[in-house]
Design an enzyme around this catalytic site. Structure first.
Site, PDB file in Angstrom:
ATOM      1  N   LEU A 202      26.937  79.008  30.463  1.00 59.04           N
ATOM      2  CA  LEU A 202      27.991  79.615  31.277  1.00 59.04           C
ATOM      3  C   LEU A 202      27.454  80.727  32.171  1.00 59.04           C
ATOM      4  O   LEU A 202      28.045  81.050  33.192  1.00 59.04           O
ATOM      5  CB  LEU A 202      29.095  80.182  30.376  1.00 59.04           C
ATOM      6  N   GLY A 203      26.353  81.325  31.776  1.00 56.86           N
ATOM      7  CA  GLY A 203      25.770  82.421  32.547  1.00 56.86           C
ATOM      8  C   GLY A 203      24.647  83.057  31.766  1.00 56.86           C
ATOM      9  O   GLY A 203      24.367  82.701  30.623  1.00 56.86           O
ATOM     10  N   GLY A 205      22.034  86.949  31.564  1.00 54.25           N
ATOM     11  CA  GLY A 205      21.780  88.314  32.000  1.00 54.25           C
ATOM     12  C   GLY A 205      20.551  88.851  31.303  1.00 54.25           C
ATOM     13  O   GLY A 205      19.744  88.088  30.760  1.00 54.25           O
ATOM     14  N   PHE A 207      20.319  90.355  28.551  1.00 58.91           N
ATOM     15  CA  PHE A 207      20.359  90.154  27.105  1.00 58.91           C
ATOM     16  C   PHE A 207      19.954  88.741  26.723  1.00 58.91           C
ATOM     17  O   PHE A 207      19.486  88.491  25.619  1.00 58.91           O
ATOM     18  CB  PHE A 207      21.781  90.399  26.583  1.00 58.91           C
ATOM     19  N   GLY A 208      20.163  87.752  27.600  1.00 55.51           N
ATOM     20  CA  GLY A 208      19.936  86.349  27.283  1.00 55.51           C
ATOM     21  C   GLY A 208      20.947  85.475  27.995  1.00 55.51           C
ATOM     22  O   GLY A 208      21.299  85.747  29.147  1.00 55.51           O
ATOM     23  N   VAL A 210      24.704  82.846  27.811  1.00 55.75           N
ATOM     24  CA  VAL A 210      25.978  82.543  27.160  1.00 55.75           C
ATOM     25  C   VAL A 210      26.235  81.042  27.305  1.00 55.75           C
ATOM     26  O   VAL A 210      26.089  80.490  28.402  1.00 55.75           O
ATOM     27  CB  VAL A 210      27.136  83.335  27.786  1.00 55.75           C
ATOM     28  N   ASP A 321      30.274 100.121  31.410  1.00 56.70           N
ATOM     29  CA  ASP A 321      29.794  99.058  32.290  1.00 56.70           C
ATOM     30  C   ASP A 321      30.958  98.193  32.770  1.00 56.70           C
ATOM     31  O   ASP A 321      30.863  96.963  32.800  1.00 56.70           O
ATOM     32  CB  ASP A 321      28.752  98.200  31.576  1.00 56.70           C
TER      33      ASP A 321
END
Length: 512
Positions: A202-203, A205, A207-208, A210, A321
């Protein structure tokens, strides 16, 4: 720089460079007597608002000769084939130069023949030493890599797979505090995401990634998988587990559980079929699906979610954020705040905190936080104000397509507000809307982005003002209003780009 020394050695040693630098004994210029230029690589070039002359249609060599012919010229910068301005020359003090490690331009600073010759000798000696040291350094690096690989192999071989590491132990403590939090085994998550198939991504960033998944009971979920190579993430992962498990609100994304196995760290969240708000707002086709009624509902939903974090939950949470990409939309387009990896807990009597580790996203960060590291509930209020303006206008705060490319969205709205034409900023795809509601949202948004945090309203007051139960006061001057003639916020070589453009969450920001 070459040929210069601090004007005050004492101040310089105390980290005070405000006095600037002066030419040293060897660096005194003798115009026309062998003067030349020393390259200072990867810098933000000097302030162009004082003593700078721009010329176009010049090659790098012509730019050098242009500066060399004038005894008052102290430096030049050639941008041949890189922008609308081909040559910049300075005829005054060189102010506000910053050095970078990867970005920036090459600045050529004028020095006399003595300094020029010394610099050439050092460059030749450096190249020779570099050639001589290349082989032993390369050998040492290869040996170090081999040692690290062997150490990792040995650690993996001797790991007790039934044991629990430090992070796992902490998470189990969290589970005891929150018995409603479910722990999923790795096989279940792998099967649910079809082995983390790219089709289900799905996306992603810092962090890793999704992934979309479906559990054995046919429930759809979103799996947030921490990358093993992520420079951030472990602390953010623990933070999300600790926070979201305690928070329950219709405008917050719900945490269903987590998965911890070996090096794997994953959060299992409720699935949001319409993804994030920014995927609608900033898409020329999809934003037409958001009529004003739905946008106003989204604004109010986000406001209620933030109010819950600040005041109505068992904890006082500062998100830090908030941005449109962290506002997810469910099947009915209801907004839900997500991504609590950067959030901080405040005590009930605590008003603000300070950190040297700046986190957040450029364009949404309040001035006191971005500059001084101070954050509070008013930091989230500022971010919410930006989100409101973006929802009303359908444009990003740092949109370069505004009528005046030297001004960001805040500046444009503030300018139109002063002229009594604030409704001109409304998204052109909105065929109909309630002018009074839109004006109320714009006025509340301007109150949220006021420069002084003390002037910004609390979320409780914002919810009342949005509902029409109280009249919003007149806003004061907002923060971060960029103008081309400021000399620092807009790059003369890239006139349509602001230094504060960034869509990615940052986890560490050093002083600029």
């Amino acid at each position: 720089m070459e040929g210069y020394v601090p004007n005050s050695i004492s101040d310089w040693n105390h980290k005070n460079g405000s006095g600037g630098c002066v030419s040293n004994r060897l660096g005194l210029l003798k115009c026309g007597d062998g003067d030349g230029f020393v390259k200072v690589a990867r810098v933000k070039y000097p302030d162009t608002s004082i003593g700078a002359l721009s010329k176009s249609g010049m090659s790098a060599k012509e730019c050098e000769q242009e500066c060399l012919r004038n005894c008052s010229c102290t430096a030049y910068l050639s941008t041949e084939n890189e922008g609308p301005v081909d040559c910049l020359t300075w005829y005054d003090d060189l102010m506000d130069i910053k050095m970078y490690t990867e970005i920036g331009q090459d600045l050529y600073v004028r020095v006399n023949a003595t300094v020029l010759a010394a610099n050439a000798r050092r460059s030749e000696g450096f190249l020779e030493r570099r050639r001589m040291l290349a082989i032993p350094i390369l050998s040492a690096v290869l040996a170090l890599v081999l040692i690290i690989m062997l150490a990792c192999w040995w650690r993996k071989k001797n790991r007790n797979t039934k044991g629990i590491d430090f992070v796992e132990a902490e998470e189990l403590v969290e589970k005891q505090r929150h018995p409603e939090l479910q722990f999923f085994d790795l096989d279940t998550i792998v099967a649910a995401t079809d082995h983390f198939s790219r089709v289900n991504e799905l996306g992603h960033g810092g962090f890793g990634s999704v992934y979309k998944g479906q559990l054995p009971n046919e429930q759809k979920v979103a799996v947030k998988r921490l990358s093993q190579t992520s420079g951030q993430g472990i602390e953010e992962f623990k933070n999300e587990v600790a926070l979201i498990a305690r928070l329950q609100h219709r405008n917050l994304v719900k945490l269903l559980g987590c998965c911890i196995k070996g090096e794997e760290r994953m959060l299992v969240l409720e699935y949001m079929p319409n993804k994030s708000l920014n995927s609608f707002l900033f898409d020329n086709t999809r934003r037409s699906f958001l009529d004003w009624e739905k946008r106003f509902e989204i604004i109010n939903g986000i406001a209620r979610g933030i109010l819950y974090l600040h005041q109505d939950s068992r904890l006082r949470i500062i998100h830090r954020d908030l941005k449109t990409s962290n506002i997810l939309l469910d099947a009915e387009m209801n907004p839900k705040i997500s991504d609590f990896g950067m959030a901080r807990i405040f005590h009930r009597d605590q008003l603000q905190d300070k950190t040297s580790r700046i986190v957040g996203t450029y364009g949404y960060m309040s001035p006191e936080y971005a500059v001084f590291g101070r954050f509070s509930m008013k930091s989230d209020v500022f971010s919410f104000g930006i989100i409101m303006l973006e929802i009303v206008s359908g444009r990003k705060n740092n949109d370069s397509d505004l009528e005046d490319p030297s001004m960001n969205l805040i500046g444009r709205v503030w300018e139109l507000w002063g002229k009594g034409r604030a409704l001109d900023i409304v998204d052109s795809t909105l065929k109909s809307y309630q002018p009074n509601e839109v004006m109320r949202c714009i006025q509340v948004a301007l109150l949220c982005v006021q420069e002084d945090s003390k002037d910004r309203p609390a979320m409780s007051a914002i919810v009342f003002m949005l509902s029409g139960e109280s009249s919003p006061p007149l806003p004061k001057h907002p923060a971060f209003v960029y103008r081309r003639d400021s000399g620092i916020d807009v790059d003369p070589l890239l006139p349509n780009r602001s230094y504060s453009i960034n869509d990615l969450t940052i986890t560490t920001m050093e002083a600029r």
